[in-house]
Motif scaffolding. Structure first.
Motif, PDB file in Angstrom:
ATOM      1  N   SER A 228      45.671  38.183  49.287  1.00  0.00           N
ATOM      2  CA  SER A 228      46.051  37.915  50.647  1.00  0.00           C
ATOM      3  C   SER A 228      46.016  36.455  50.935  1.00  0.00           C
ATOM      4  CB  SER A 228      45.137  38.678  51.595  1.00  0.00           C
ATOM      5  OG  SER A 228      43.838  38.321  51.353  1.00  0.00           O
ATOM      6  N   ALA A 229      46.523  36.140  52.095  1.00  0.00           N
ATOM      7  CA  ALA A 229      46.563  34.749  52.503  1.00  0.00           C
ATOM      8  C   ALA A 229      45.209  34.267  52.931  1.00  0.00           C
ATOM      9  CB  ALA A 229      47.591  34.599  53.626  1.00  0.00           C
TER      10      ALA A 229
ATOM     11  N   LEU B  84      49.982  35.679  40.707  1.00  0.00           N
ATOM     12  CA  LEU B  84      48.674  35.486  40.068  1.00  0.00           C
ATOM     13  C   LEU B  84      48.236  34.036  40.189  1.00  0.00           C
ATOM     14  CD1 LEU B  84      46.285  36.292  38.276  1.00  0.00           C
ATOM     15  CD2 LEU B  84      47.766  35.960  36.280  1.00  0.00           C
ATOM     16  N   GLN B  85      49.154  33.111  39.981  1.00  0.00           N
ATOM     17  CA  GLN B  85      48.829  31.686  40.094  1.00  0.00           C
ATOM     18  C   GLN B  85      48.323  31.357  41.497  1.00  0.00           C
ATOM     19  OE1 GLN B  85      49.502  29.084  37.505  1.00  0.00           O
ATOM     20  NE2 GLN B  85      47.992  28.168  38.860  1.00  0.00           N
ATOM     21  N   THR B  86      49.010  31.895  42.506  1.00  0.00           N
ATOM     22  CA  THR B  86      48.601  31.645  43.896  1.00  0.00           C
ATOM     23  C   THR B  86      47.235  32.244  44.185  1.00  0.00           C
ATOM     24  OG1 THR B  86      50.909  31.615  44.621  1.00  0.00           O
ATOM     25  CG2 THR B  86      49.226  31.988  46.307  1.00  0.00           C
ATOM     26  N   ALA B  87      47.008  33.472  43.711  1.00  0.00           N
ATOM     27  CA  ALA B  87      45.738  34.146  43.958  1.00  0.00           C
ATOM     28  C   ALA B  87      44.582  33.396  43.316  1.00  0.00           C
ATOM     29  CB  ALA B  87      45.797  35.584  43.430  1.00  0.00           C
TER      30      ALA B  87
ATOM     31  N   ALA C   4      36.929  39.090  45.855  1.00  0.00           N
ATOM     32  CA  ALA C   4      38.248  38.508  45.596  1.00  0.00           C
ATOM     33  C   ALA C   4      38.532  38.444  44.104  1.00  0.00           C
ATOM     34  CB  ALA C   4      38.326  37.113  46.209  1.00  0.00           C
ATOM     35  N   ALA C   5      37.525  38.095  43.302  1.00  0.00           N
ATOM     36  CA  ALA C   5      37.719  38.008  41.856  1.00  0.00           C
ATOM     37  C   ALA C   5      37.978  39.386  41.251  1.00  0.00           C
ATOM     38  CB  ALA C   5      36.489  37.366  41.204  1.00  0.00           C
ATOM     39  N   ARG C   6      37.242  40.374  41.694  1.00  0.00           N
ATOM     40  CA  ARG C   6      37.449  41.728  41.166  1.00  0.00           C
ATOM     41  C   ARG C   6      38.807  42.281  41.594  1.00  0.00           C
ATOM     42  NH1 ARG C   6      32.937  45.712  42.503  1.00  0.00           N
ATOM     43  NH2 ARG C   6      34.014  46.896  40.864  1.00  0.00           N
TER      44      ARG C   6
ATOM     45  N   ILE D 207      41.496  40.477  42.051  1.00  0.00           N
ATOM     46  CA  ILE D 207      42.471  39.840  41.161  1.00  0.00           C
ATOM     47  C   ILE D 207      42.498  40.545  39.813  1.00  0.00           C
ATOM     48  CG2 ILE D 207      42.913  37.737  39.828  1.00  0.00           C
ATOM     49  CD1 ILE D 207      41.934  36.131  42.244  1.00  0.00           C
ATOM     50  N   ASN D 208      41.309  40.840  39.306  1.00  0.00           N
ATOM     51  CA  ASN D 208      41.218  41.508  38.003  1.00  0.00           C
ATOM     52  C   ASN D 208      41.910  42.873  38.026  1.00  0.00           C
ATOM     53  OD1 ASN D 208      40.259  41.593  35.290  1.00  0.00           O
ATOM     54  ND2 ASN D 208      38.662  43.014  35.935  1.00  0.00           N
ATOM     55  N   GLU D 209      41.794  43.575  39.147  1.00  0.00           N
ATOM     56  CA  GLU D 209      42.400  44.903  39.272  1.00  0.00           C
ATOM     57  C   GLU D 209      43.914  44.808  39.445  1.00  0.00           C
ATOM     58  OE1 GLU D 209      42.729  49.052  39.583  1.00  0.00           O
ATOM     59  OE2 GLU D 209      41.045  47.800  38.933  1.00  0.00           O
ATOM     60  N   ARG D 210      44.360  43.874  40.261  1.00  0.00           N
ATOM     61  CA  ARG D 210      45.786  43.800  40.582  1.00  0.00           C
ATOM     62  C   ARG D 210      46.612  43.178  39.466  1.00  0.00           C
ATOM     63  NH1 ARG D 210      46.256  41.868  46.935  1.00  0.00           N
ATOM     64  NH2 ARG D 210      45.687  43.867  47.857  1.00  0.00           N
ATOM     65  N   TYR D 211      46.036  42.190  38.774  1.00  0.00           N
ATOM     66  CA  TYR D 211      46.825  41.409  37.832  1.00  0.00           C
ATOM     67  C   TYR D 211      46.314  41.552  36.401  1.00  0.00           C
ATOM     68  CZ  TYR D 211      48.165  39.285  42.270  1.00  0.00           C
ATOM     69  OH  TYR D 211      48.587  39.089  43.556  1.00  0.00           O
ATOM     70  N   ASP D 212      45.735  42.699  36.102  1.00  0.00           N
ATOM     71  CA  ASP D 212      45.178  42.912  34.767  1.00  0.00           C
ATOM     72  C   ASP D 212      46.237  42.741  33.689  1.00  0.00           C
ATOM     73  OD1 ASP D 212      43.017  43.805  32.950  1.00  0.00           O
ATOM     74  OD2 ASP D 212      44.318  45.551  32.686  1.00  0.00           O
ATOM     75  N   ASP D 213      47.448  43.203  33.946  1.00  0.00           N
ATOM     76  CA  ASP D 213      48.510  43.114  32.950  1.00  0.00           C
ATOM     77  C   ASP D 213      49.006  41.686  32.748  1.00  0.00           C
ATOM     78  OD1 ASP D 213      48.357  45.842  32.671  1.00  0.00           O
ATOM     79  OD2 ASP D 213      49.986  46.251  34.087  1.00  0.00           O
TER      80      ASP D 213
END
Length: 344
Positions: A2-3, A159-162, A206-208, A210-216
């Protein structure tokens, strides 16, 4: 991710309701200063009521309101000393125990210190609370930088933004908290105040996420860097809670000693007002105010000193406890920064 509008402030004073003045009085201000302000308010209210109320001074001079008032205060002060003994028992109960219990506590403390030493890459973790917390914060900042570098070449712009939002927020927060912890001495509120301003729980969430959303999209290096960052943040939580608990015990011991000390003059004032005060001996005015009103208000204020001191300490302990009830990434309160957080 999110923003920034969805990200709560790092400073605890910004995350909770109330003005900066209110937060300063509740948390940062010296407890004796707060006690003095409370006593000043009591004195002004009593003088104001005695002066502005029709027949206020006459009511004090008639009957036995002064004796009744200070008999009640005398009894309350004695009861307050009993409360102090209860507080001491509360603190002592945390320290008493069989040798097996003490050894278990020792083993737990040493295991945690060894875990922290391994996580921050030193042979022995720091001994002083401020240095201990600062080491964790500094390592978290460095690992945030390593995570940012690990995804610098990712083809996924989201992912870069997050990662950028998370790491920028974390490194800025870590730098400020590290400076606040530099030279802070345990026993003052500085260590706890600085620790409260490191919003580790939101950063774990927030870190978890990211790990869940962008795992691939995360390669092995980025995934390892993210796991290492989460690992050091997870150690900061119990460290902060441990030192917060020790500070509460420290504060309650200081409170007990100070209340016992100020209870003696408070008892003497109440006893003198009961045994020797005669309103007939106080005639005339002081700055246009009946002198008996000033005398009774001043004596009452002094007799209330132990209770105002108790209120000043309990306000801070209760405020910190309320806003740190949860350990880990939970939001227990409504904030202006976060209206709703979407996981999916």
């Amino acid at each position: 991710m999110s923003a920034d509008a969805d990200t709560p402030s790092d400073r605890m004073s910004d995350r909770v309701a109330g003005s900066r003045l209110k937060q300063w009085l509740l948390l940062e201000a010296d407890r004796w200063l707060v006690t003095g302000l409370l006593l000043g308010g009591v004195f002004c209210v009593l003088v104001g009521v005695g002066t502005l109320t029709p027949g206020g001074a006459a009511a004090v001079r008639s009957g036995d309101p002064v004796e009744t008032l200070f008999q009640g205060l005398l009894t309350a002060t004695i009861t307050g000393v009993t409360l102090v003994l209860t507080l001491n028992q509360l603190v002592l109960s945390q320290e008493l125990g069989a040798v097996g219990d003490q050894r278990e506590r020792m083993d737990g403390a040493m295991t945690f210190r060894d875990d922290v030493a391994t996580e921050i890459g030193t042979a022995v973790s720091p001994a002083r609370p401020a240095q201990f917390l600062r080491a964790l914060v500094d390592v978290a900042g460095k690992r945030a930088g390593a995570l940012r570098d690990a995804v610098s070449d990712t083809p996924d712009p989201e992912l870069q933004t997050a990662i950028t939002e998370l790491t920028d927020s974390l490194t800025d927060n870590a730098d400020r908290v590290s400076v606040s912890l530099d030279g802070a001495q345990f026993g003052s509120f500085d260590v706890v105040s600085a620790a409260l301003n490191f919003n580790y729980s939101w950063k774990i969430f927030a870190a978890r996420r990211i790990n869940e959303r962008y795992d691939d999209s995360l390669d092995a290096d980025a995934s390892d860097a993210l796991d290492e960052l989460i690992g050091v943040l997870k150690l900061f939580g119990p460290a902060r809670e441990h030192f917060k608990t020790l500070y509460f015990q420290w504060d309650l011991i200081n409170l007990s000693r100070q209340i016992l000390a100020v209870s003696v003059p408070a008892l003497l004032v109440s006893a003198v007002m009961i045994a020797f005060f005669d309103v007939a001996d106080y005639a005339g005015t002081l700055a246009g105010i009946d002198i008996v009103v000033v005398a009774v208000a001043a004596a009452t204020t002094l007799a209330l000193l132990p209770f105002m001191l108790l209120i000043a300490y309990v306000m801070r302990i209760a405020t910190v406890t309320k806003h740190t009830l949860s350990i880990g990434p939970f939001i227990l309160r409504d904030t202006d920064d976060v209206n709703e957080v979407e996981w999916d």
